[in-house]
Design a protein around this motif. Structure first.
Motif, PDB file in Angstrom:
ATOM      1  N   GLU B 108       0.795  -1.237   0.000  1.00  0.00           N
ATOM      2  CA  GLU B 108       0.000   0.000   0.000  1.00  0.00           C
ATOM      3  C   GLU B 108       0.823   1.280   0.000  1.00  0.00           C
ATOM      4  OE1 GLU B 108      -3.321   0.267   2.570  1.00  0.00           O
ATOM      5  OE2 GLU B 108      -3.848  -1.845   2.376  1.00  0.00           O
ATOM      6  N   SER B 109       2.123   1.168  -0.217  1.00  0.00           N
ATOM      7  CA  SER B 109       2.935   2.376  -0.169  1.00  0.00           C
ATOM      8  C   SER B 109       3.956   2.387  -1.295  1.00  0.00           C
ATOM      9  CB  SER B 109       3.650   2.458   1.171  1.00  0.00           C
ATOM     10  OG  SER B 109       4.552   3.539   1.152  1.00  0.00           O
ATOM     11  N   ALA B 110       3.904   3.432  -2.118  1.00  0.00           N
ATOM     12  CA  ALA B 110       4.848   3.551  -3.233  1.00  0.00           C
ATOM     13  C   ALA B 110       6.006   4.476  -2.902  1.00  0.00           C
ATOM     14  CB  ALA B 110       4.121   4.075  -4.472  1.00  0.00           C
ATOM     15  N   CYS B 111       5.828   5.343  -1.900  1.00  0.00           N
ATOM     16  CA  CYS B 111       6.819   6.398  -1.648  1.00  0.00           C
ATOM     17  C   CYS B 111       7.837   5.966  -0.607  1.00  0.00           C
ATOM     18  CB  CYS B 111       6.107   7.669  -1.201  1.00  0.00           C
ATOM     19  SG  CYS B 111       7.229   9.073  -0.993  1.00  0.00           S
ATOM     20  N   HIS B 112       9.088   6.336  -0.847  1.00  0.00           N
ATOM     21  CA  HIS B 112      10.149   5.953   0.094  1.00  0.00           C
ATOM     22  C   HIS B 112       9.992   6.653   1.453  1.00  0.00           C
ATOM     23  CE1 HIS B 112      11.764   9.844  -1.007  1.00  0.00           C
ATOM     24  NE2 HIS B 112      12.629   9.741  -0.049  1.00  0.00           N
ATOM     25  N   THR B 113       9.136   7.694   1.511  1.00  0.00           N
ATOM     26  CA  THR B 113       8.894   8.355   2.799  1.00  0.00           C
ATOM     27  C   THR B 113       7.875   7.580   3.636  1.00  0.00           C
ATOM     28  OG1 THR B 113       7.032   9.713   2.028  1.00  0.00           O
ATOM     29  CG2 THR B 113       9.256  10.621   1.719  1.00  0.00           C
ATOM     30  N   GLY B 114       7.291   6.540   3.054  1.00  0.00           N
ATOM     31  CA  GLY B 114       6.320   5.724   3.778  1.00  0.00           C
ATOM     32  C   GLY B 114       4.879   6.013   3.413  1.00  0.00           C
ATOM     33  N   ARG B 115       4.683   7.084   2.605  1.00  0.00           N
ATOM     34  CA  ARG B 115       3.306   7.401   2.208  1.00  0.00           C
ATOM     35  C   ARG B 115       2.843   6.524   1.042  1.00  0.00           C
ATOM     36  NH1 ARG B 115       6.394  12.216   4.040  1.00  0.00           N
ATOM     37  NH2 ARG B 115       5.010  13.293   5.478  1.00  0.00           N
ATOM     38  N   ARG B 116       1.532   6.461   0.902  1.00  0.00           N
ATOM     39  CA  ARG B 116       0.922   5.715  -0.194  1.00  0.00           C
ATOM     40  C   ARG B 116       1.410   6.247  -1.546  1.00  0.00           C
ATOM     41  NH1 ARG B 116      -3.847   2.822   0.311  1.00  0.00           N
ATOM     42  NH2 ARG B 116      -4.107   3.711   2.380  1.00  0.00           N
ATOM     43  N   SER B 117       1.373   7.553  -1.710  1.00  0.00           N
ATOM     44  CA  SER B 117       1.781   8.208  -2.954  1.00  0.00           C
ATOM     45  C   SER B 117       2.887   9.206  -2.653  1.00  0.00           C
ATOM     46  CB  SER B 117       0.585   8.958  -3.555  1.00  0.00           C
ATOM     47  OG  SER B 117       1.011   9.944  -4.486  1.00  0.00           O
ATOM     48  N   CYS B 118       3.725   9.460  -3.649  1.00  0.00           N
ATOM     49  CA  CYS B 118       4.748  10.507  -3.507  1.00  0.00           C
ATOM     50  C   CYS B 118       4.120  11.904  -3.524  1.00  0.00           C
ATOM     51  CB  CYS B 118       5.754  10.412  -4.646  1.00  0.00           C
ATOM     52  SG  CYS B 118       6.744   8.900  -4.630  1.00  0.00           S
ATOM     53  N   PHE B 119       2.868  11.992  -3.974  1.00  0.00           N
ATOM     54  CA  PHE B 119       2.234  13.304  -4.134  1.00  0.00           C
ATOM     55  C   PHE B 119       1.342  13.607  -2.935  1.00  0.00           C
ATOM     56  CE2 PHE B 119       3.533  11.934  -8.301  1.00  0.00           C
ATOM     57  CZ  PHE B 119       3.977  13.079  -8.917  1.00  0.00           C
ATOM     58  N   TYR B 120       1.954  13.890  -1.788  1.00  0.00           N
ATOM     59  CA  TYR B 120       1.212  14.060  -0.543  1.00  0.00           C
ATOM     60  C   TYR B 120       1.115  15.531  -0.114  1.00  0.00           C
ATOM     61  CZ  TYR B 120       6.113  13.691   0.878  1.00  0.00           C
ATOM     62  OH  TYR B 120       7.470  13.853   0.945  1.00  0.00           O
ATOM     63  N   ARG B 121       1.478  16.434  -1.032  1.00  0.00           N
ATOM     64  CA  ARG B 121       1.340  17.867  -0.736  1.00  0.00           C
ATOM     65  C   ARG B 121       0.704  18.594  -1.911  1.00  0.00           C
ATOM     66  NH1 ARG B 121       7.503  18.814   0.870  1.00  0.00           N
ATOM     67  NH2 ARG B 121       7.573  17.367  -0.896  1.00  0.00           N
ATOM     68  N   ALA B 122      -0.244  19.458  -1.589  1.00  0.00           N
ATOM     69  CA  ALA B 122      -0.911  20.263  -2.609  1.00  0.00           C
ATOM     70  C   ALA B 122      -0.311  21.657  -2.650  1.00  0.00           C
ATOM     71  CB  ALA B 122      -2.407  20.343  -2.320  1.00  0.00           C
ATOM     72  N   VAL B 123      -0.243  22.196  -3.863  1.00  0.00           N
ATOM     73  CA  VAL B 123       0.219  23.564  -4.079  1.00  0.00           C
ATOM     74  C   VAL B 123      -1.017  24.441  -4.208  1.00  0.00           C
ATOM     75  CG1 VAL B 123       1.563  25.084  -5.578  1.00  0.00           C
ATOM     76  CG2 VAL B 123       2.169  22.641  -5.411  1.00  0.00           C
ATOM     77  N   PRO B 124      -1.265  25.343  -3.239  1.00  0.00           N
ATOM     78  CA  PRO B 124      -2.454  26.199  -3.346  1.00  0.00           C
ATOM     79  C   PRO B 124      -2.383  27.075  -4.599  1.00  0.00           C
ATOM     80  CG  PRO B 124      -1.552  26.259  -1.121  1.00  0.00           C
ATOM     81  CD  PRO B 124      -0.534  25.575  -1.987  1.00  0.00           C
ATOM     82  N   LEU B 125      -3.493  27.225  -5.270  1.00  0.00           N
ATOM     83  CA  LEU B 125      -3.544  28.046  -6.476  1.00  0.00           C
ATOM     84  C   LEU B 125      -3.874  29.491  -6.124  1.00  0.00           C
ATOM     85  CD1 LEU B 125      -5.519  25.552  -8.742  1.00  0.00           C
ATOM     86  CD2 LEU B 125      -3.056  25.951  -8.669  1.00  0.00           C
ATOM     87  N   GLY B 126      -3.504  30.398  -6.993  1.00  0.00           N
ATOM     88  CA  GLY B 126      -3.864  31.798  -6.806  1.00  0.00           C
ATOM     89  C   GLY B 126      -2.662  32.692  -6.591  1.00  0.00           C
ATOM     90  N   LYS B 127      -1.767  32.266  -5.695  1.00  0.00           N
ATOM     91  CA  LYS B 127      -0.615  33.112  -5.407  1.00  0.00           C
ATOM     92  C   LYS B 127       0.603  32.226  -5.215  1.00  0.00           C
ATOM     93  CE  LYS B 127       0.837  36.914  -2.356  1.00  0.00           C
ATOM     94  NZ  LYS B 127       2.201  36.426  -2.220  1.00  0.00           N
ATOM     95  N   ALA B 128       1.627  32.437  -6.021  1.00  0.00           N
ATOM     96  CA  ALA B 128       2.854  31.663  -5.872  1.00  0.00           C
ATOM     97  C   ALA B 128       3.484  31.987  -4.517  1.00  0.00           C
ATOM     98  CB  ALA B 128       3.823  31.991  -7.004  1.00  0.00           C
TER      99      ALA B 128
END
Lengths: 150, 150
Positions: B108-128
């Motif tokens: 159930e985990s693909a990421c070397h950090t132990g998470r299911r997915s490597c994509f565990y953070r979202a980038v908020p849209l609107g302002k860099a």
């Protein structure tokens, strides 16, 4: 919208992986990989690349911008076809060299060949060299009509 | 299983896009991009790279092999952690420089950090420059216990 320096230089592996700062690890050509999925179906639509400017514009406008390696220029997806991508969610991966865009694909087609997805052929498993199988390969539009060439 | 030359040289754009022959367009480093999604949820788990040998082994074994750019070697996903990826479907994109693997992720985990997915953070849209938001970031395993380092 400005296009000045936007992202800080990547820090340590720990900062990249566990931090809250977006510090993309651009490659030698200044690019990161962008994976685009359909926000509704979850299907992978395409893989493209972004430089810092494309990423900043994507964040600020909520529509997908990329960098074309072949044409060596910034491009807004859909600028010719009208098939823009509205970004519903943007994610970054552990080491910040890849992005995942969940998009609403206007015109239902992400691929320049006219298909919904660029991934319209399956590679049979078991034996290398087996012929590819077309899947979900219906054309949503005629590339000649949209781009003026096949 | 042999590891000799496997794939023919890419032909014209038309052959690449509409043909039934798998002729990957490897980059200057001999690599193509591999996008890996969970066959059940559709979520993107990771982005990696394959050379010809990794692709051939993946096709022949039905389990995912990659090429590590940092370690400069072929690796089988899960060779250390046991978290192998069973490929349910393999697709190639229009210009044959990217692959999409739909996998069953063992452990159930693909990421070397132990998470299911490597994509565990979202980038908020609107302002860099807005802080990343952690999402689906629960750890499935302790990286220290599995890899012997954090």
């Amino acid at each position: 919208m400005t296009d000045g320096p936007t992202f800080a230089t990547p820090g340590s592996a720990k900062e990249l992986e566990e931090g809250r700062a977006l510090t993309p690890k651009f490659d030698a050509d200044g690019l990161v990989t962008a994976v685009v999925t359909d926000a509704a179906s979850g299907d992978v639509l395409m893989v493209a690349h972004m430089n810092a400017q494309a990423l900043r514009r994507t964040i600020e406008t909520g529509e997908a911008w990329y960098y074309s390696r072949s044409r060596k220029k910034l491009w807004k997806k859909g600028e010719t076809s009208g098939h823009v991508q509205r970004v519903k969610e943007l994610r970054v991966d552990c080491d910040q060299d890849a992005l995942w865009l969940k998009v609403e694909q206007v015109g239902e087609s992400a691929c320049h060949t006219g298909r919904r997805s660029c991934f319209y052929r399956a590679v049979p498993l078991g034996k290398a060299g087996t012929a590819l199988e077309f899947r979900d390969a219906d054309k949503m539009f005629d590339p000649k009509a949209v781009y003026g060439k096949s």
